[in-house]
Design a protein around this motif. Structure first.
Motif, PDB file in Angstrom:
ATOM      1  N   ASN A 249       3.649  -2.405  12.381  1.00 54.98           N
ATOM      2  CA  ASN A 249       5.036  -2.590  11.942  1.00 54.98           C
ATOM      3  C   ASN A 249       5.134  -2.776  10.428  1.00 54.98           C
ATOM      4  O   ASN A 249       6.033  -2.248   9.786  1.00 54.98           O
ATOM      5  N   ARG A 250       4.196  -3.548   9.867  1.00 58.46           N
ATOM      6  CA  ARG A 250       4.195  -3.762   8.411  1.00 58.46           C
ATOM      7  C   ARG A 250       3.996  -2.440   7.672  1.00 58.46           C
ATOM      8  O   ARG A 250       4.642  -2.159   6.678  1.00 58.46           O
ATOM      9  N   ASN A 251       3.075  -1.647   8.187  1.00 61.16           N
ATOM     10  CA  ASN A 251       2.783  -0.372   7.539  1.00 61.16           C
ATOM     11  C   ASN A 251       3.895   0.653   7.752  1.00 61.16           C
ATOM     12  O   ASN A 251       4.115   1.513   6.895  1.00 61.16           O
ATOM     13  N   LYS A 252       4.596   0.552   8.877  1.00 65.51           N
ATOM     14  CA  LYS A 252       5.750   1.431   9.102  1.00 65.51           C
ATOM     15  C   LYS A 252       6.850   1.139   8.082  1.00 65.51           C
ATOM     16  O   LYS A 252       7.507   2.048   7.573  1.00 65.51           O
ATOM     17  N   GLU A 253       7.052  -0.145   7.800  1.00 64.07           N
ATOM     18  CA  GLU A 253       8.057  -0.545   6.809  1.00 64.07           C
ATOM     19  C   GLU A 253       7.684  -0.017   5.420  1.00 64.07           C
ATOM     20  O   GLU A 253       8.537   0.507   4.688  1.00 64.07           O
ATOM     21  N   LYS A 254       6.417  -0.151   5.073  1.00 64.58           N
ATOM     22  CA  LYS A 254       5.947   0.336   3.774  1.00 64.58           C
ATOM     23  C   LYS A 254       6.091   1.853   3.691  1.00 64.58           C
ATOM     24  O   LYS A 254       6.533   2.397   2.677  1.00 64.58           O
ATOM     25  N   TYR A 255       5.742   2.537   4.779  1.00 62.47           N
ATOM     26  CA  TYR A 255       5.841   3.998   4.820  1.00 62.47           C
ATOM     27  C   TYR A 255       7.291   4.445   4.658  1.00 62.47           C
ATOM     28  O   TYR A 255       7.579   5.377   3.905  1.00 62.47           O
ATOM     29  N   ALA A 256       8.213   3.772   5.362  1.00 60.52           N
ATOM     30  CA  ALA A 256       9.639   4.120   5.278  1.00 60.52           C
ATOM     31  C   ALA A 256      10.162   3.928   3.854  1.00 60.52           C
ATOM     32  O   ALA A 256      10.943   4.744   3.350  1.00 60.52           O
ATOM     33  N   MET A 257       9.718   2.831   3.212  1.00 58.53           N
ATOM     34  CA  MET A 257      10.140   2.561   1.831  1.00 58.53           C
ATOM     35  C   MET A 257       9.639   3.660   0.891  1.00 58.53           C
ATOM     36  O   MET A 257      10.382   4.182   0.047  1.00 58.53           O
ATOM     37  N   LEU A 258       8.356   4.030   1.035  1.00 60.60           N
ATOM     38  CA  LEU A 258       7.770   5.072   0.191  1.00 60.60           C
ATOM     39  C   LEU A 258       8.424   6.430   0.446  1.00 60.60           C
ATOM     40  O   LEU A 258       8.652   7.211  -0.479  1.00 60.60           O
ATOM     41  N   GLN A 259       8.755   6.688   1.702  1.00 60.88           N
ATOM     42  CA  GLN A 259       9.392   7.952   2.063  1.00 60.88           C
ATOM     43  C   GLN A 259      10.764   8.078   1.393  1.00 60.88           C
ATOM     44  O   GLN A 259      11.091   9.120   0.815  1.00 60.88           O
ATOM     45  N   GLU A 260      11.559   6.984   1.446  1.00 58.09           N
ATOM     46  CA  GLU A 260      12.892   7.016   0.828  1.00 58.09           C
ATOM     47  C   GLU A 260      12.802   7.153  -0.691  1.00 58.09           C
ATOM     48  O   GLU A 260      13.575   7.888  -1.308  1.00 58.09           O
ATOM     49  N   LYS A 261      11.845   6.438  -1.288  1.00 56.72           N
ATOM     50  CA  LYS A 261      11.673   6.502  -2.742  1.00 56.72           C
ATOM     51  C   LYS A 261      11.229   7.902  -3.163  1.00 56.72           C
ATOM     52  O   LYS A 261      11.698   8.435  -4.180  1.00 56.72           O
ATOM     53  N   THR A 262      10.339   8.516  -2.393  1.00 54.44           N
ATOM     54  CA  THR A 262       9.860   9.867  -2.699  1.00 54.44           C
ATOM     55  C   THR A 262      10.997  10.877  -2.589  1.00 54.44           C
ATOM     56  O   THR A 262      11.133  11.776  -3.416  1.00 54.44           O
ATOM     57  N   LYS A 263      11.830  10.734  -1.541  1.00 55.00           N
ATOM     58  CA  LYS A 263      12.991  11.617  -1.365  1.00 55.00           C
ATOM     59  C   LYS A 263      13.954  11.480  -2.550  1.00 55.00           C
ATOM     60  O   LYS A 263      14.430  12.473  -3.104  1.00 55.00           O
TER      61      LYS A 263
END
Length: 289
Positions: A249-263
């Motif tokens: 769950n922690r890594n999913k949150e980090k991944y989602a944050m990075l995905q939005e920032k990259t977009k």
């Protein structure tokens, strides 16, 4: 489509720009400002490029694969051009490049391949337009001549950029990177070379140079987030197999944050690139008048 995390973020950015351009065009059309249909035709070309680029056009092997050869030591992408393949092979075995420089050079080769791909799509569009033009009963209408003129000018600009880009790749592959070079990012180098050929005053050119420096910094930041997103994606896939829900769950949150920032950064980079290219195009058109 089996796109990588980075490619999905890029697709999102491309579609966001396409959507914005289409909304702008709808307003223009409602006001009767696209009578000749040129802006609509350009939107269709852009959408065709996006669909081809990400393998959504129904054709096999048309997708431009997102590759990081440093990661696994091989290239899963091909350059589709014997001249480029030969230059890349020579550069890899020359011993003149560090791993980081090879990574940068591979991005230049991929960028050049995409330029050729976009040129071929535009060339096909122009050929179809010319065929339609010949078969029209009254082909003397000025607006149709203007559309063809604009398309040929766009082809000319893209071909000039391709020729300049190939000469640069040839020079770098043989001699290595020039440590005194002003810019490193392929898209920025392209823009700078074209800007020097446009009808800019010394003051305008200097201002454009400064803007390109800011643009390059923005691209570097985007590259950083792309790499972090890919690392996070690989880590997430690994953790999914361990069954540790809290860690997952922690890594999913980090991944989602990075995905939005990259977009978000991807959209800003591509919009900025669009604006800079448009300004140069206007300067080059002025040269022809």
């Amino acid at each position: 489509l089996q796109l990588s995390a980075v490619k999905l973020a890029e697709l999102h950015s491309d579609l966001k720009i396409q959507e914005k351009d289409e909304l702008s065009w709808k307003k223009l059309k409602a006001e009767g400002l696209d009578e000749d249909g040129e802006k609509e035709a350009k939107l269709r070309r852009n959408l065709n490029v996006i669909m081809t680029k990400y393998g959504m056009n129904g054709k096999k092997d048309s997708q431009l694969v997102d590759t990081n050869y440093i990661k696994d030591g091989t290239e899963s992408d091909t350059l589709d051009d014997p001249r480029l393949e030969k230059l890349w092979s020579k550069a890899k075995t020359s011993g003149k490049f560090s791993d980081e420089e090879l990574d940068k050079l591979w991005r230049e080769f991929k960028h050049h391949k995409e330029k050729i791909h976009e040129y071929n799509i535009l060339l096909e569009t122009v050929s179809r337009t010319e065929d339609i033009h010949k078969n029209v009963i009254n082909p003397s209408e000025d607006w149709k001549e203007e559309i063809l003129h604009n398309k040929h000018r766009e082809l000319k600009e893209k071909l000039r950029s391709i020729n300049q880009g190939f000469e640069r790749l040839r020079k770098v592959s043989h001699q290595g990177y020039d440590t005194t070079s002003e810019f490193e990012e392929p898209r920025v180098i392209d823009l700078w070379d074209m800007a020097k050929s446009a009808n800019f005053t010394e003051k305008e050119l200097e201002s454009f140079r400064e803007e390109l420096k800011h643009f390059e910094a923005k691209i570097e930041k985007h590259h950083h987030y792309q790499k972090q997103l890919e690392i996070s994606h690989q880590k997430l896939k690994h953790i999914e197999g361990t069954g540790d829900k809290d860690h997952l769950n922690r890594n999913k949150e980090k991944y989602a944050m990075l995905q939005e920032k990259t977009k978000e950064l991807g959209y800003k980079v591509k919009k900025h690139l669009q604006d800079l290219s448009s300004r140069i195009s206007q300067g080059l058109q002025h040269n022809e008048l």
